[in-house]
Every structure is written in structure tokens, then in C-alpha cells.
Design a protein around this motif. Structure first.
Motif, PDB file in Angstrom:
ATOM      1  N   UNK A 157      48.461  -9.207 -30.909  1.00 28.84           N
ATOM      2  CA  UNK A 157      47.513  -9.114 -32.010  1.00 28.84           C
ATOM      3  C   UNK A 157      47.113 -10.495 -32.510  1.00 28.84           C
ATOM      4  N   UNK A 158      48.080 -11.386 -32.661  1.00 31.01           N
ATOM      5  CA  UNK A 158      47.767 -12.740 -33.135  1.00 31.01           C
ATOM      6  C   UNK A 158      46.892 -13.480 -32.126  1.00 31.01           C
ATOM      7  N   UNK A 159      47.228 -13.373 -30.849  1.00 28.37           N
ATOM      8  CA  UNK A 159      46.423 -14.017 -29.811  1.00 28.37           C
ATOM      9  C   UNK A 159      45.024 -13.434 -29.731  1.00 28.37           C
ATOM     10  N   UNK A 160      44.918 -12.131 -29.852  1.00 29.35           N
ATOM     11  CA  UNK A 160      43.628 -11.450 -29.816  1.00 29.35           C
ATOM     12  C   UNK A 160      42.734 -11.937 -30.957  1.00 29.35           C
ATOM     13  N   UNK A 161      43.309 -12.062 -32.136  1.00 27.49           N
ATOM     14  CA  UNK A 161      42.550 -12.529 -33.297  1.00 27.49           C
ATOM     15  C   UNK A 161      42.121 -13.982 -33.103  1.00 27.49           C
ATOM     16  N   UNK A 162      43.053 -14.845 -32.704  1.00 20.62           N
ATOM     17  CA  UNK A 162      42.728 -16.272 -32.539  1.00 20.62           C
ATOM     18  C   UNK A 162      41.707 -16.491 -31.430  1.00 20.62           C
ATOM     19  N   UNK A 163      41.863 -15.775 -30.327  1.00 19.05           N
ATOM     20  CA  UNK A 163      40.908 -15.880 -29.226  1.00 19.05           C
ATOM     21  C   UNK A 163      39.500 -15.531 -29.701  1.00 19.05           C
ATOM     22  N   UNK A 164      39.388 -14.428 -30.394  1.00 17.32           N
ATOM     23  CA  UNK A 164      38.070 -13.973 -30.829  1.00 17.32           C
ATOM     24  C   UNK A 164      37.517 -14.797 -31.985  1.00 17.32           C
ATOM     25  N   UNK A 165      38.379 -15.374 -32.811  1.00 19.24           N
ATOM     26  CA  UNK A 165      37.878 -16.297 -33.828  1.00 19.24           C
ATOM     27  C   UNK A 165      37.310 -17.550 -33.150  1.00 19.24           C
ATOM     28  N   UNK A 166      37.954 -17.984 -32.094  1.00 20.00           N
ATOM     29  CA  UNK A 166      37.419 -19.109 -31.319  1.00 20.00           C
ATOM     30  C   UNK A 166      36.056 -18.776 -30.736  1.00 20.00           C
ATOM     31  N   UNK A 167      35.928 -17.588 -30.153  1.00 21.31           N
ATOM     32  CA  UNK A 167      34.617 -17.158 -29.642  1.00 21.31           C
ATOM     33  C   UNK A 167      33.589 -17.113 -30.768  1.00 21.31           C
ATOM     34  N   UNK A 168      33.981 -16.553 -31.898  1.00 19.39           N
ATOM     35  CA  UNK A 168      33.070 -16.425 -33.043  1.00 19.39           C
ATOM     36  C   UNK A 168      32.569 -17.792 -33.499  1.00 19.39           C
ATOM     37  N   UNK A 169      33.476 -18.761 -33.643  1.00 16.62           N
ATOM     38  CA  UNK A 169      33.048 -20.087 -34.112  1.00 16.62           C
ATOM     39  C   UNK A 169      32.157 -20.776 -33.078  1.00 16.62           C
ATOM     40  N   UNK A 170      32.473 -20.613 -31.792  1.00 17.17           N
ATOM     41  CA  UNK A 170      31.599 -21.196 -30.761  1.00 17.17           C
ATOM     42  C   UNK A 170      30.212 -20.564 -30.779  1.00 17.17           C
ATOM     43  N   UNK A 171      30.168 -19.265 -30.951  1.00 20.01           N
ATOM     44  CA  UNK A 171      28.872 -18.567 -31.012  1.00 20.01           C
ATOM     45  C   UNK A 171      28.095 -19.030 -32.228  1.00 20.01           C
ATOM     46  N   UNK A 172      28.764 -19.169 -33.379  1.00 21.84           N
ATOM     47  CA  UNK A 172      28.081 -19.611 -34.594  1.00 21.84           C
ATOM     48  C   UNK A 172      27.501 -21.023 -34.438  1.00 21.84           C
ATOM     49  N   UNK A 173      28.243 -21.907 -33.794  1.00 22.19           N
ATOM     50  CA  UNK A 173      27.797 -23.297 -33.645  1.00 22.19           C
ATOM     51  C   UNK A 173      26.692 -23.452 -32.591  1.00 22.19           C
ATOM     52  N   UNK A 174      26.654 -22.551 -31.619  1.00 17.30           N
ATOM     53  CA  UNK A 174      25.748 -22.721 -30.480  1.00 17.30           C
ATOM     54  C   UNK A 174      24.773 -21.568 -30.313  1.00 17.30           C
ATOM     55  N   UNK A 175      24.450 -20.895 -31.388  1.00 20.83           N
ATOM     56  CA  UNK A 175      23.576 -19.722 -31.299  1.00 20.83           C
ATOM     57  C   UNK A 175      22.202 -20.080 -30.737  1.00 20.83           C
ATOM     58  N   UNK A 176      21.725 -21.257 -31.037  1.00 25.02           N
ATOM     59  CA  UNK A 176      20.371 -21.657 -30.660  1.00 25.02           C
ATOM     60  C   UNK A 176      20.241 -22.138 -29.219  1.00 25.02           C
ATOM     61  N   UNK A 177      21.346 -22.351 -28.532  1.00 22.83           N
ATOM     62  CA  UNK A 177      21.241 -22.856 -27.151  1.00 22.83           C
ATOM     63  C   UNK A 177      21.960 -21.918 -26.181  1.00 22.83           C
TER      64      UNK A 177
END
Length: 182
Positions: free
Chosen positions: A55-75
Motif C-alpha cells: 500500500x505504501x509503495x503503491x501510494x508513493x509510486x502513483x504520487x510520483x506519477x501524479x507529480x510528473x504528470x502535473x509538471x509535464x502536462x503541456x509536453x
């Protein structure tokens, strides 16, 4: 612990609610969120503690994906991150749900002796994976979706959202009436 068990209804829920509302009464909002996260992780792992790292890994993995998506939405990186996140999350789901089926099928077809694991699935894994895929897709399409770390974790793991309406209508009604008292 089941949603309909005596421990859940008369011990777990009252303790969680009393501590949460006490923390909020003293304006300790972040502490209240962390308390709900801890209670949710306990709820999901009380039947099998070995799933805590999952559960902890699943959350951290997806938070990492979320932050990358937020930072790079335009490209293109944002879109590639979203596609990677969807593939990895679906592989997690397929791995947990169908691993034994695939091993059994290979053993049957090719007359091999690979061991079948026969483990208990993490609670609500299908719902969690589909929920995060939908969330990541929405966050890619909509720049208004912005969560801090604790809000994201609470969104991902909050145990109370999985209540089944049919079986827990009275419990839900009782807890909602408690919330209105505040």
C-alpha cells in the motif's frame, strides 16, 4: 476486519471518529488527515501486515506519477508518464489477480511444475487501481486538479469510501448524523 464486524462498528469507527474530530477541534487539520491515513492503512492491513509495504509503495509510486504528470502536462513527457502509469497500474492489478491463473495454465499446457502462490489479494485492489487510473487521467486533462501530498494519500487510501451502500446503509446514516452534530 469486515465493514459489518462488531470490532469495526463499535471499536474502530468510534475511535477513528473521536480522534479525528478532536484533532480538528484543535485546528490540527494535517494531524487529522495523517490520523485518517494511519487508520486506513491499519484497516487495509490488519488481516495481513505483509501488504503494508504494498500500500505504501503503491501510494508513493502513483504520487510520483501524479507529480510528473502535473509538471509535464503541456509536453510529451506528461502523456508518456500517463501511459506508463496506466500500464504499470494495470500490470499490478493483473499480477495480483491473475498470476495464479497464468501459472496454473502454463503448468497445465506445458506440463511444468511452477508453484502456484495462492495468496490473499490486497483489499480493494481492483477499485484502487481503477480509481488511480481515472484520477491520473483526469489530472492530465484538467489542470485544476492539484493535491498536496497528504491530500493525495488520503484520497488514495481512505477506508470509508469503500462502504457498500446495500450492506452498510444504517452505519453510513449513523456516521453522517454524527458529522452533522459538529
Amino acid at each position: 476486519m469486515s465493514f459489518s464486524s462488531i470490532e469495526y462498528i463499535f471499536i474502530f469507527i468510534p475511535i477513528v471518529l473521536v480522534v479525528y474530530f478532536t484533532l480538528n477541534r484543535f485546528r490540527l487539520i494535517c494531524a487529522g488527515k495523517i490520523w485518517l491515513i494511519a487508520a486506513s492503512i491499519y484497516f487495509y492491513t490488519c488481516f495481513n501486515l505483509k501488504y503494508t509495504p504494498y500500500y505504501l509503495g503503491f501510494i508513493l509510486l502513483n504520487y510520483g506519477f501524479y507529480t510528473l504528470i502535473q509538471k509535464n502536462r503541456e509536453n510529451k513527457i506528461g502523456k508518456r508518464t500517463l501511459i506508463t502509469a496506466i500500464i504499470i497500474n494495470l500490470c499490478i492489478l493483473l499480477g495480483f489477480k491473475y498470476c495464479d491463473f497464468f501459472v496454473y495454465s502454463i503448468n497445465t499446457v506445458f506440463k511444468t511444475g511452477f508453484p502456484v502462490i495462492q495468496y490473499i489479494l490486497p483489499l480493494a485492489i481492483g477499485f484502487q487501481v481503477l480509481q488511480i487510473v481515472a484520477f491520473l487521467t483526469d489530472s492530465y486533462k484538467n489542470e485544476k486538479i492539484k493535491y498536496g501530498f497528504w491530500d493525495f494519500v488520503l484520497f488514495m487510501i481512505y477506508f470509508f469510501k469503500y462502504l457498500n451502500r446495500k450492506n452498510n446503509f444504517l452505519l453510513k446514516k449513523f456516521i453522517l448524523s454524527l458529522l452533522k452534530l459538529n
